[in-house]
Design an enzyme around this catalytic site. Structure first.
Site, short mmCIF file in Angstrom:
data_model
loop_
_atom_site.label_atom_id
_atom_site.label_comp_id
_atom_site.label_asym_id
_atom_site.label_seq_id
_atom_site.Cartn_x
_atom_site.Cartn_y
_atom_site.Cartn_z
N ARG A 228 7.93 12.57 6.49
CA ARG A 228 6.75 13.67 6.49
C ARG A 228 7.28 14.54 7.91
NH1 ARG A 228 5.18 13.00 2.36
NH2 ARG A 228 2.83 12.30 1.60
N HIS A 276 9.81 20.07 -0.26
CA HIS A 276 9.12 18.82 -0.58
C HIS A 276 9.26 18.46 -2.01
CE1 HIS A 276 5.35 16.54 0.86
NE2 HIS A 276 6.24 15.74 0.05
P1 NDP Z 1 5.49 2.04 1.72
O1 NDP Z 1 4.01 1.77 2.60
O2 NDP Z 1 5.63 1.12 0.60
O3 NDP Z 1 6.43 1.52 3.02
C1 NDP Z 1 6.43 2.21 4.41
C2 NDP Z 1 7.52 1.55 5.37
O4 NDP Z 1 7.42 2.11 6.66
C3 NDP Z 1 7.31 -0.11 5.20
O5 NDP Z 1 8.57 -0.61 5.39
C4 NDP Z 1 6.83 -0.10 6.89
O6 NDP Z 1 6.97 -1.36 7.29
C5 NDP Z 1 7.25 1.23 7.63
N1 NDP Z 1 6.68 1.35 8.67
C6 NDP Z 1 5.30 1.93 8.74
N2 NDP Z 1 5.09 2.18 10.12
C7 NDP Z 1 6.09 1.84 10.80
C8 NDP Z 1 6.10 1.74 12.24
N3 NDP Z 1 5.30 2.24 13.20
N4 NDP Z 1 7.47 1.21 12.42
C9 NDP Z 1 8.23 0.93 11.84
N5 NDP Z 1 8.38 0.96 10.27
C10 NDP Z 1 6.95 1.39 10.12
O7 NDP Z 1 5.41 3.66 1.62
P2 NDP Z 1 6.47 4.27 0.45
O8 NDP Z 1 7.89 3.74 0.87
O9 NDP Z 1 5.63 4.27 -0.77
O10 NDP Z 1 6.47 5.83 1.00
C11 NDP Z 1 7.02 6.04 2.34
C12 NDP Z 1 6.59 7.52 2.75
O11 NDP Z 1 7.38 8.26 2.11
C13 NDP Z 1 5.19 8.06 2.13
O12 NDP Z 1 4.23 7.51 3.14
C14 NDP Z 1 5.38 9.55 2.50
O13 NDP Z 1 5.27 10.08 3.77
C15 NDP Z 1 6.92 9.69 2.06
N6 NDP Z 1 7.02 10.20 0.71
C16 NDP Z 1 7.83 11.54 0.63
C17 NDP Z 1 7.86 12.31 -0.53
C18 NDP Z 1 8.59 13.40 -0.59
O14 NDP Z 1 8.95 14.00 -1.86
N7 NDP Z 1 9.32 13.89 0.42
C19 NDP Z 1 7.71 11.46 -1.97
C20 NDP Z 1 6.84 10.01 -1.67
C21 NDP Z 1 6.60 9.58 -0.40
P3 NDP Z 1 6.60 -2.81 6.72
O15 NDP Z 1 7.33 -3.07 5.56
O16 NDP Z 1 6.71 -3.54 7.88
O17 NDP Z 1 5.04 -2.57 6.30
#
Ligand code: NDP
Length: 313
Positions: A228, A276
């Site tokens: 993001r 995006h």
């Molecule tokens: P998930 O919820 O499956 O994964 C999120 C990951 O981020 C997890 O591994 C989580 O850790 C980690 N995480 C979250 N907070 C922290 C933190 N404070 N410190 C370290 N690690 C952290 O989400 P998705 O993989 O499905 O999607 C991720 C993001 O990608 C979306 O939220 C969105 O912002 C972005 N996105 C962008 C798109 C685009 O077209 N550009 C399209 C789709 C998504 P843990 O595994 O330990 O929970």
């Protein structure tokens, strides 16, 4: 019949949404969110991107909210969104595949100096430059090892990049070094040549990619941000590129979208901008995912990939 309102894309997309849902579950009646013929009291589910503030709270029979994307920050930024309802994040294989393709493309774009050649092509200039590295010599570090990060890691490995990941909790993935939590971030950064951000937008991740973080990457490192726009401190990125500490960046997401025409990011020679598009799932794929989840929920089975308010994603 259950009633589903859609707000994703423009109203012209409604016939396609109806056809996609009709193909998988004809018992779901699909309407545009502003359809005056559907009383608020009859709405069971919504599938949304950037719902108008306060609108979700005005639907008294709503059973669950489906995000049209993997992120849910476009919903939870509404102070009145109905927190008592299940909020489902898009987590289908197609989304992960598309993001994996984007991340591989972006890492190869940086590896092969594609921005340099694109600028030359625009001027009909033969800017010969040899590749400095091959993929096995560039360690890719993925911040965010969820649905998207894990799949991207496997695809990058297929191209030959060594891959490591950073997340809140430790992962066991074949061939991927796993770092967890703030304490292990410095070690992760110092051993990352191309940093890929696939984090969700939360209070903890806002502004994470700033001058302090960038300084911990090796000189000449690349950056890919497809998480993001809130993750990246743009002036710090520009300063690091201009000082040569960063070698290049590929950006798909921005604090303000569409990216304003006056933004310095558009024309910087070290930056590749995409609007995006990293991972937009097809309407048929999203309809299949949502229809399957609705069928499960109506039958008393749990919903998939729920937003967790305590984690913020
Ligand atoms: P998930 O919820 O499956 O994964 C999120 C990951 O981020 C997890 O591994 C989580 O850790 C980690 N995480 C979250 N907070 C922290 C933190 N404070 N410190 C370290 N690690 C952290 O989400 P998705 O993989 O499905 O999607 C991720 C993001 O990608 C979306 O939220 C969105 O912002 C972005 N996105 C962008 C798109 C685009 O077209 N550009 C399209 C789709 C998504 P843990 O595994 O330990 O929970």
């Amino acid at each position: 019949m259950v009633k589903l309102l859609v707000k994703s894309g423009g109203v012209e997309a409604l016939p396609e949404w109806q056809a996609c849902f009709g193909a998988v579950d004809p018992t779901i009646s699909v309407h545009w969110w502003e359809d005056a013929d559907v009383p608020a009291a009859e709405v069971d589910y919504v599938l949304v991107w950037e719902p108008a503030a306060g609108w979700l709270a005005s639907l008294p029979r709503l059973k669950a909210v489906f995000s049209s994307a993997a992120g849910v920050d476009h919903i939870t930024c509404d102070p009145h969104w109905p927190r008592h309802l299940p909020l489902v994040r898009l987590g289908n294989p197609e989304t992960a595949q598309r993001m994996g393709e984007y991340v591989v493309w972006a890492c190869l774009t940086l590896l092969r100096d594609a921005r340099h050649f694109a600028l030359g092509q625009a001027e009909h200039a033969w800017r010969y430059r040899e590749s400095r590295y091959i993929a096995p010599e560039r360690r890719v570090g993925i911040m965010g090892m969820g649905n998207l990060g894990r799949h991207a890691a496997a695809m990058l490995q297929g191209v030959g990049f060594p891959v490591q990941g950073w997340s809140r909790s430790r992962k066991e993935l074949p061939g991927v070094v796993s770092f967890a939590g703030p304490a292990e971030l410095p070690e992760f950064l110092s051993s990352t040549d191309t940093l890929v951000c696939l984090l969700p937008s939360t209070a903890e991740t806002a502004g994470l990619i700033d001058a302090r973080l960038i300084a911990q990457l090796p000189r000449g490192a690349g950056l890919v941000n497809a998480g993001r726009g809130s993750h990246l401190v743009v002036p710090d990125l520009l300063a690091a590129l201009d000082a040569g500490h960063l070698g290049g960046a590929v950006l798909d997401v921005f604090e303000e979208e569409p990216l304003p025409a006056a933004s310095l990011l558009w024309s910087h020679p070290g930056i590749t901008v995409t609007p995006h598009i990293a991972s937009t799932a097809s309407r048929s794929g999203r309809a299949r995912y949502v229809a399957g989840a609705i069928a499960d929920f109506e039958a008393g089975r749990p919903l998939p990939n729920l937003y967790d308010p305590t984690r913020g994603y």
